[in-house]
Structures are given as structure tokens and as C-alpha cells.
Write a protein that holds these residues in place. Structure first.
Motif, PDB file in Angstrom:
ATOM      1  N   ASP A   1       0.860  -1.175   0.000  1.00 42.07           N
ATOM      2  CA  ASP A   1       0.000   0.000   0.000  1.00 42.07           C
ATOM      3  C   ASP A   1       0.901   1.232   0.000  1.00 42.07           C
ATOM      4  OD1 ASP A   1      -1.676   2.164   0.649  1.00 42.07           O
ATOM      5  OD2 ASP A   1      -3.064   0.845   1.721  1.00 42.07           O
ATOM      6  N   LEU A   2       0.946   1.906  -1.149  1.00 40.80           N
ATOM      7  CA  LEU A   2       1.874   3.029  -1.311  1.00 40.80           C
ATOM      8  C   LEU A   2       1.589   4.158  -0.334  1.00 40.80           C
ATOM      9  CD1 LEU A   2       4.184   4.283  -3.011  1.00 40.80           C
ATOM     10  CD2 LEU A   2       2.410   5.199  -4.530  1.00 40.80           C
TER      11      LEU A   2
ATOM     12  N   GLU B   1       4.186  -6.224   7.601  1.00 46.30           N
ATOM     13  CA  GLU B   1       2.811  -5.967   8.000  1.00 46.30           C
ATOM     14  C   GLU B   1       2.418  -4.509   7.751  1.00 46.30           C
ATOM     15  OE1 GLU B   1      -1.014  -6.503   9.890  1.00 46.30           O
ATOM     16  OE2 GLU B   1       0.434  -7.885   8.991  1.00 46.30           O
ATOM     17  N   HIS B   2       3.375  -3.601   7.911  1.00 45.14           N
ATOM     18  CA  HIS B   2       3.090  -2.169   7.836  1.00 45.14           C
ATOM     19  C   HIS B   2       2.480  -1.770   6.494  1.00 45.14           C
ATOM     20  CE1 HIS B   2       3.819   2.136   8.817  1.00 45.14           C
ATOM     21  NE2 HIS B   2       3.958   2.240   7.487  1.00 45.14           N
ATOM     22  N   SER B   3       2.980  -2.326   5.403  1.00 47.57           N
ATOM     23  CA  SER B   3       2.571  -1.876   4.069  1.00 47.57           C
ATOM     24  C   SER B   3       1.632  -2.846   3.361  1.00 47.57           C
ATOM     25  CB  SER B   3       3.814  -1.644   3.197  1.00 47.57           C
ATOM     26  OG  SER B   3       4.563  -2.852   3.061  1.00 47.57           O
ATOM     27  N   LYS B   4       1.004  -3.761   4.095  1.00 46.43           N
ATOM     28  CA  LYS B   4       0.167  -4.766   3.441  1.00 46.43           C
ATOM     29  C   LYS B   4      -1.014  -4.111   2.730  1.00 46.43           C
ATOM     30  CE  LYS B   4      -2.905  -5.906   7.342  1.00 46.43           C
ATOM     31  NZ  LYS B   4      -3.346  -6.988   8.252  1.00 46.43           N
TER      32      LYS B   4
ATOM     33  N   ILE C   1       4.577  -1.963  -6.435  1.00 42.79           N
ATOM     34  CA  ILE C   1       4.971  -3.340  -6.757  1.00 42.79           C
ATOM     35  C   ILE C   1       6.473  -3.392  -6.966  1.00 42.79           C
ATOM     36  CG2 ILE C   1       4.627  -5.275  -8.343  1.00 42.79           C
ATOM     37  CD1 ILE C   1       2.023  -3.798  -9.249  1.00 42.79           C
ATOM     38  N   GLU C   2       7.142  -4.283  -6.254  1.00 43.84           N
ATOM     39  CA  GLU C   2       8.582  -4.485  -6.453  1.00 43.84           C
ATOM     40  C   GLU C   2       8.845  -5.963  -6.714  1.00 43.84           C
ATOM     41  OE1 GLU C   2       9.987  -6.349  -3.978  1.00 43.84           O
ATOM     42  OE2 GLU C   2       8.791  -5.920  -2.179  1.00 43.84           O
TER      43      GLU C   2
END
Length: 359
Positions: A154-155, A231-234, A244-245
Motif C-alpha cells: 500500500d503506497l 505488515e506495515h505496508s500490506k 509493486i517491487e
């Protein structure tokens, strides 16, 4: 051959028509995939399977590994829609997101590519499909994450620029996906050694002196590829912008993976197909590349030679029409002796202009 499972109602909605299995089987035969309906035993064991069909896909047709790609391909084949045009856009913020690859990654997993899907809207069904496509890609094209590992974030919960580094496992500490507390990489590897899904990936980096890690400008860890995201950016159903990386040992496979994800799911962006945003990836040597590439290329085929090699007799106009139905937009030229074929970024299975590959 990889197999995808599609909900029949979702498929009918996407195709704009209801099909009996016999009708769908005939369509799939013409298109080049193979469907299968559940038998009585499967339905008895899992009643929900009665609502689904399985479709066997060619191993190199990565664009068909989700219902979005399959339905889109079938609609183009049925000549109900034209093949979408996929292009990346400049940063909506006026400044490109940036991912810096640090020299230390050469010791373990040297390549990375990235992109953003802007203004996307997920439903429970499309969210599930988004996760399922990543799993399908991980299992075949990415060779169980040994060649490529995908991370989606989640950007709006993180801040660029982003950094792709490699550090001793004792120096990596973060809250992994679905965990309640921070752990070091060593602790996570021990935790996942008994986890049925993730333990198969541990040997990829387990014996390395450094582990890959991606973090943002605030030091928030996005992922420890190829094992687990943070977890932070899920991402969730409320996510509107997806970073996306893809980290890799094979750069070409990473580019194909990235192209596949963004082309398949840009249909949920607003405007449709126009939310693929470029990311600048800075290499350790200082050079930079904009991803995704979304490369289109033109190939010429000789009509007589193609007919001869395949053992058919199709006039140029019909040959061009059949190619276009397979998302290979084609036009006869040279008085009908040749056809110009446009190969889109969804058709990485087309390796060259050999006629046997085009049909």
C-alpha cells in the motif's frame, strides 16, 4: 501445465454471456486452453466447487493466469473488444518514485524492478485474484521464487525513495505480515521453518551472509524477499495505490513478471488501463531505468512461407484477422505478401517471427 480456477458467475459477467460447459469447452478448444468441470466426487467433498470451472493454461501464457487475463483474451478472440493498449504514465505527484539498488545486493539477489498501480479499486473477488496471480507466477515463471520474488504494498502507508539493500540477518528487524511483534530475520527464519507454505523458500537465502531487504526513507521495512512482506505496508480492500517491487536473480524474468501484473490489473484503475505509473530504479553503478518497460515490438511474417510451414492456405486479410484475435494486432502490406505483427507486452511467449509461434 498451470491451472486456474474461475468462478462461473464472475466469468459469465466478464464475458457478457452465460455458457453451458459444452459451449465454453468449444470456445476454449478454439482459443487454445482446456477447461474442466468438477466431477461428483469433487462436489461431494467441496460443494463450492460446483460453482467453479478449472482451466488449464499453456505454461508460457502468463497473461492467462487470472480471470482478468483469460476473460480479456477471450473477448478479443470473440472480436467483442480490441486488445487494450498498455502504457506507463509519468508520476501523478510530479516526481517519480525511486528505488535505489545498493551494491550489497550483488551478494545474494542483484536485480530489482518496480511500478505503481494508481487509483485502483479492489473488490473481494479482484483482491483474491490479485493475490492468486502472484502465487501462480511465483510457482512457474518465477521458479518458486528462486528467479523472482514479488512484493506488493500500500503506497499510501510508506514514503519514497525506497532502498533495496542486503544486510546480515541479525541487523534486519521488522513486523512481518500477519505477525503481532517485530522479529529479527533470524527469528523469522526459525519461525517459518515450521510453516507449511513459507518453509520451502527459506533455503533460497538461508545460507547467505546477507539477506535482501527493501525499506523506505523512514526505515520502514517493506519486505524481506523472497520470504515475506512487512505488515506495515500490506494491501487491503481499501488500498488505492499499489507499489509493486520484484527482486530477482534473472532480470528478464523480473521484467516479464512486472509487465504481467500491471497489465492484468490496470483494468481496475481509473481511468481503465491508465493507472500504470513508472518507477525509477537506480542501479548500484548510478545508471537508472524506468519500469515497467511495457515494450511493444513489430515483427514481419511472410504469408506464403507461413502457409507453407503450417500446412494451411489462408489469404493475407484472414491471416491478419486471426492474429489480431490473439491480441497480436496485424496488418497486411507489400501487396499482401507480408504481414506486420505488433507483439504487445502481454505476449512474452512470442519469441521471434517464426510462424509456428504466432499460431
Amino acid at each position: 501445465m498451470p491451472t486456474i480456477t474461475v468462478n462461473k458467475e464472475d466469468l459469465f459477467k466478464a464475458l457478457g454471456k452465460r455458457y453451458t460447459f459444452e459451449e465454453f469447452d468449444e470456445l476454449c478448444f478454439e482459443f487454445g486452453v482446456e477447461p474442466e468441470e468438477p466431477d461428483e466426487k469433487e462436489i461431494a467433498e467441496n460443494p463450492d466447487s460446483a460453482l467453479e470451472w478449472k482451466v488449464e493454461i499453456g505454461a508460457n501464457r502468463y497473461d492467462l493466469l487470472c480471470i482478468e487475463g483469460l476473460a480479456r483474451g477471450l473477448l478479443v478472440f470473440l472480436e467483442k473488444i480490441k486488445a487494450p493498449i498498455y502504457t506507463s504514465i509519468p508520476a501523478w505527484t510530479g516526481k517519480s518514485a525511486k528505488l535505489r539498488i545498493l551494491p550489497s545486493t550483488a551478494k545474494v539477489r542483484p536485480f530489482a524492478v518496480a511500478a505503481i498501480l494508481r487509483n485502483i479499486t479492489f473488490t473481494p473477488e479482484s483482491y483474491k485474484s490479485f493475490i492468486d496471480l502472484q502465487d501462480k507466477l511465483h510457482q512457474n515463471l518465477c521458479r518458486r521464487r528462486t528467479l523472482v520474488a514479488i512484493g506488493t504494498h500500500d503506497l499510501d502507508t510508506i514514503k519514497g525513495p525506497f532502498f533495496y539493500d542486503a544486510k546480515p540477518p541479525s541487523k534486519i528487524k521488522f513486523k512481518a505480515l500477519n505477525q503481532t511483534q517485530e522479529m529479527t530475520a533470524c527469528q523469522l527464519m526459525e519461525l517459518y521453518s515450521n510453516e507449511s507454505h513459507l518453509k520451502q523458500y527459506l533455503p533460497i537465502i538461508q545460507d547467505k551472509p546477507v539477506y535482501p531487504v527493501i525499506y523506505d526513507s523512514n526505515g520502514v521495512v517493506l519486505s524481506m524477499p523472497p520470504i515475506i512482506n512487512g505488515e506495515h505496508s500490506k494491501i487491503t480492500l481499501n488500498t488505492r495505490n499499489v507499489f509493486i517491487e520484484c527482486t530477482a536473480t534473472d532480470l528478464n524474468k523480473a521484467k516479464i513478471t512486472l509487465d504481467t501484473i500491471v497489465t492484468m490489473f490496470s483494468q481496475y484503475c481509473s481511468p481503465k488501463y491508465e493507472g500504470i505509473e513508472s518507477v525509477e530504479v537506480v542501479n548500484p553503478c548510478g545508471t537508472s531505468v524506468m519500469y515497467p518497460e511495457l515494450h511493444y515490438r513489430l515483427e514481419e511474417i511472410d504469408v506464403s512461407e507461413t502457409n507453407q510451414k503450417i500446412g494451411i492456405c489462408i489469404p493475407p486479410g484472414e491471416m491478419a484477422r486471426l492474429l489480431t484475435k490473439m491480441c497480436l494486432v496485424s496488418t497486411p502490406f507489400d501487396s499482401g505478401n507480408k504481414i506486420m505483427v505488433e507483439v504487445p507486452p502481454t505476449r512474452h511467449d512470442i519469441l521471434n517471427n517464426n510462424a509456428s509461434l504466432l499460431f
